[in-house]
Motif scaffolding. Sequence first.
Motif, PDB file in Angstrom:
ATOM      1  N   GLY A 103       0.806  -1.226   0.000  1.00  0.00           N
ATOM      2  CA  GLY A 103       0.000   0.000   0.000  1.00  0.00           C
ATOM      3  C   GLY A 103       0.829   1.260   0.000  1.00  0.00           C
ATOM      4  N   GLU A 123      -0.896   5.271   6.044  1.00  0.00           N
ATOM      5  CA  GLU A 123      -1.282   4.041   5.340  1.00  0.00           C
ATOM      6  C   GLU A 123      -0.861   4.061   3.870  1.00  0.00           C
ATOM      7  N   PHE A 176     -10.599  12.469  -1.487  1.00  0.00           N
ATOM      8  CA  PHE A 176     -10.275  11.264  -2.257  1.00  0.00           C
ATOM      9  C   PHE A 176      -9.172  10.464  -1.559  1.00  0.00           C
ATOM     10  N   ASP A 177      -9.377   9.164  -1.509  1.00  0.00           N
ATOM     11  CA  ASP A 177      -8.410   8.254  -0.917  1.00  0.00           C
ATOM     12  C   ASP A 177      -7.132   8.265  -1.760  1.00  0.00           C
ATOM     13  N   HIS A 229      -4.980   6.075  -2.076  1.00  0.00           N
ATOM     14  CA  HIS A 229      -4.806   4.789  -2.758  1.00  0.00           C
ATOM     15  C   HIS A 229      -5.515   4.779  -4.108  1.00  0.00           C
ATOM     16  N   HIS A 230      -6.617   5.501  -4.198  1.00  0.00           N
ATOM     17  CA  HIS A 230      -7.301   5.582  -5.487  1.00  0.00           C
ATOM     18  C   HIS A 230      -6.374   6.212  -6.526  1.00  0.00           C
ATOM     19  N   ILE A 264      -3.070   6.482  -6.383  1.00  0.00           N
ATOM     20  CA  ILE A 264      -1.897   5.629  -6.620  1.00  0.00           C
ATOM     21  C   ILE A 264      -2.286   4.479  -7.545  1.00  0.00           C
ATOM     22  N   GLY A 265      -3.469   3.919  -7.336  1.00  0.00           N
ATOM     23  CA  GLY A 265      -3.933   2.841  -8.215  1.00  0.00           C
ATOM     24  C   GLY A 265      -4.033   3.291  -9.660  1.00  0.00           C
ATOM     25  N   ALA A 266      -4.437   4.532  -9.872  1.00  0.00           N
ATOM     26  CA  ALA A 266      -4.477   5.057 -11.243  1.00  0.00           C
ATOM     27  C   ALA A 266      -3.071   5.177 -11.810  1.00  0.00           C
ATOM     28  N   LEU A 276     -14.659   7.518  -4.280  1.00  0.00           N
ATOM     29  CA  LEU A 276     -13.271   7.871  -3.997  1.00  0.00           C
ATOM     30  C   LEU A 276     -13.072   8.324  -2.558  1.00  0.00           C
ATOM     31  N   LEU A 277     -14.139   8.473  -1.835  1.00  0.00           N
ATOM     32  CA  LEU A 277     -14.113   9.093  -0.516  1.00  0.00           C
ATOM     33  C   LEU A 277     -13.104   8.423   0.414  1.00  0.00           C
ATOM     34  N   ASP A 278     -12.202   9.200   0.981  1.00  0.00           N
ATOM     35  CA  ASP A 278     -11.205   8.626   1.886  1.00  0.00           C
ATOM     36  C   ASP A 278     -11.893   8.045   3.124  1.00  0.00           C
ATOM     37  N   TYR A 323      -9.737   3.626 -14.273  1.00  0.00           N
ATOM     38  CA  TYR A 323      -8.807   2.481 -14.266  1.00  0.00           C
ATOM     39  C   TYR A 323      -9.314   1.389 -13.325  1.00  0.00           C
ATOM     40  N   GLY A 337      -7.348  -0.331 -11.523  1.00  0.00           N
ATOM     41  CA  GLY A 337      -6.456  -0.378 -10.358  1.00  0.00           C
ATOM     42  C   GLY A 337      -6.826   0.561  -9.235  1.00  0.00           C
ATOM     43  N   THR A 338      -7.664   1.563  -9.515  1.00  0.00           N
ATOM     44  CA  THR A 338      -7.955   2.554  -8.482  1.00  0.00           C
ATOM     45  C   THR A 338      -8.649   1.916  -7.284  1.00  0.00           C
ATOM     46  N   LEU A 339      -9.755   1.257  -7.549  1.00  0.00           N
ATOM     47  CA  LEU A 339     -10.505   0.658  -6.444  1.00  0.00           C
ATOM     48  C   LEU A 339      -9.887  -0.657  -5.994  1.00  0.00           C
ATOM     49  N   LEU A 342      -6.611  -1.216  -5.578  1.00  0.00           N
ATOM     50  CA  LEU A 342      -5.629  -0.867  -4.546  1.00  0.00           C
ATOM     51  C   LEU A 342      -6.333  -0.367  -3.280  1.00  0.00           C
ATOM     52  N   THR A 343      -7.361   0.437  -3.474  1.00  0.00           N
ATOM     53  CA  THR A 343      -8.100   0.961  -2.318  1.00  0.00           C
ATOM     54  C   THR A 343      -8.711  -0.168  -1.500  1.00  0.00           C
ATOM     55  N   HIS A 380      -6.260  -2.450   0.497  1.00  0.00           N
ATOM     56  CA  HIS A 380      -5.644  -1.868   1.694  1.00  0.00           C
ATOM     57  C   HIS A 380      -6.654  -1.168   2.601  1.00  0.00           C
TER      58      HIS A 380
END
Lengths: 269, 254
Positions: free
Chosen positions: A14, A50, A232-233, A235-236, A238-240, B192-194, B219, B221-223, B225-226, B229
């Motif tokens: 992560g 995180e 916005f998280d 990780h979202h 970073i995933g992009a 996308l909400l943290d 993409y 990968g966005t969700l 990876l979210t 983790h």
Amino acid sequence: MNDSPLAREFWEHGKSASCPIYDMHGHMGPFHSIYFPRGEPTDMIRTMDECGVRLLVFSHHLALFAASIGNAASIEAVRRYPDRLRAYCVINPNYPQQVEADVASFEQHRDVYLGFKFLSDYHGIALTDPRCRPAWEYADRHGLLVLAHTWGGSALDGPAVVRQIAERYGNAPFLLGHSCHGDWDAAIQLAHDFPNIYLELTAVFDDRGVLEKFVAAGCSERLLFGTDLPWFDPHHAIGALLSADIGDEDRRNVCYRNAERLLTGRLHT
Amino acid sequence: MEHASLSFFDCNAFFGLSSGRSLAPIPTAEALLAEMDRGGVARALVWHIAQHDASPQVGNRLLAEAIGPYPRLTGCWTVLPNQAREFPPPPELFRQMAAARVQALRVFPNAHRFLLNRVSLGDLLAAMVERRVPLFLSVRRGCDWQQIYALLAEFPSLVCVVCDHGPWGADRQFRPLLERYGNVYVDTSQYLLDGGIEAFVADYGPARLLFGSGFPESYFGTLILTLRHSQISADAKSAIAGRNLARLLAEAEL
């Protein structure tokens, strides 16, 4: 699945020890139109831990939207977490006397602020309006960062307005928040035409194909990571970055190299 | 932090060439499958953009032809009100869906110029309730919250998945629906909400949230990876990643 060494590290943990993140566009605190599970500083720091975010540069929602409070909450948060947070001093040109006061007191808060933040579409006043001028002139004189919300098609902070500002103030690094969202070609052209312009990527990560377009246009060294945290998280985002058809060197540019270059000599304690 | 080996079953992806400008289109099912391999997505419930942009009937046919050879892809057709008999009656529609490996439906009431209610679609919606056929509603593509609230007031048992609900945080809009209607689900596309996933699971459990990517506009990968983790249990991640959708589709009686 993208399995470059950098991607593997992020997928697994992560975050990456060799690829810290500098989030150059954040907020903090409550805002009327959204529920934030993690909107307060302690929770935001937890998110940063995180996701491997080393530093967040933010403007508090109250500084943006509660003119009777102003920048106080930003100052308090940075002084509580000086190793993890810096702020933009919010300029609300609806209150010219407050603008004068914020600019006049900037030097007292060099441990807090890296520069100024404009939110023209929400405040209803163009970046080029004379009421914004004291902050632009101060930033240009001192080489301060300026982050402005920019949106394609906007008469207040769209590409044409950005161009007028860039032609006038060449010494202040000008961070285009959201990269003139939607008008990607204009954003690229602005980055090509002005060496002090940076394309900040909040809300861009959710549009597949834009990262590839920016990198293919030669803008890799002008891109900055941003999330609007706590919106916005990270990780979202970073995933992009991991999913986009770009290289690990570009990913490192976005996550930390470009920001570290910008921050050199600008982080005061 | 524990990480289960997650199997992702995407509830919200499409392919085909749109009528408008698209930065990175995915023209065919084969191209979609290649991207799913690259993104680590095992299966997907998919639709064809022509169902929205051109014609539901033509798009449905394109979808069925394209996914036929690929069991990793399950179809989601688009329907219309049927007063002009543009579609077969519900039993025949469901039979055709089963034959084409189509297990869910979508509607685009604004783009296709009809009202999403009992007067317009009562027969079909009643049959969907009876057979537990899921209906997918995209906020991004013009199905607004007032329409969704009104629809569920008329069909409170409808299996309904609200997707593409926007990047600006829609908890205040979808949480009342989750609390009132037991068959409402929400997808992760544009969620996308943290801390949103953790808060959702803490309040409602993992069974009502479905992994959806919004690919190719977003993409994979966005969700991924979210979710990998998120601070929730491995079992909750597994449910959201794919188990919930597999269960919903298995419950549909076509």
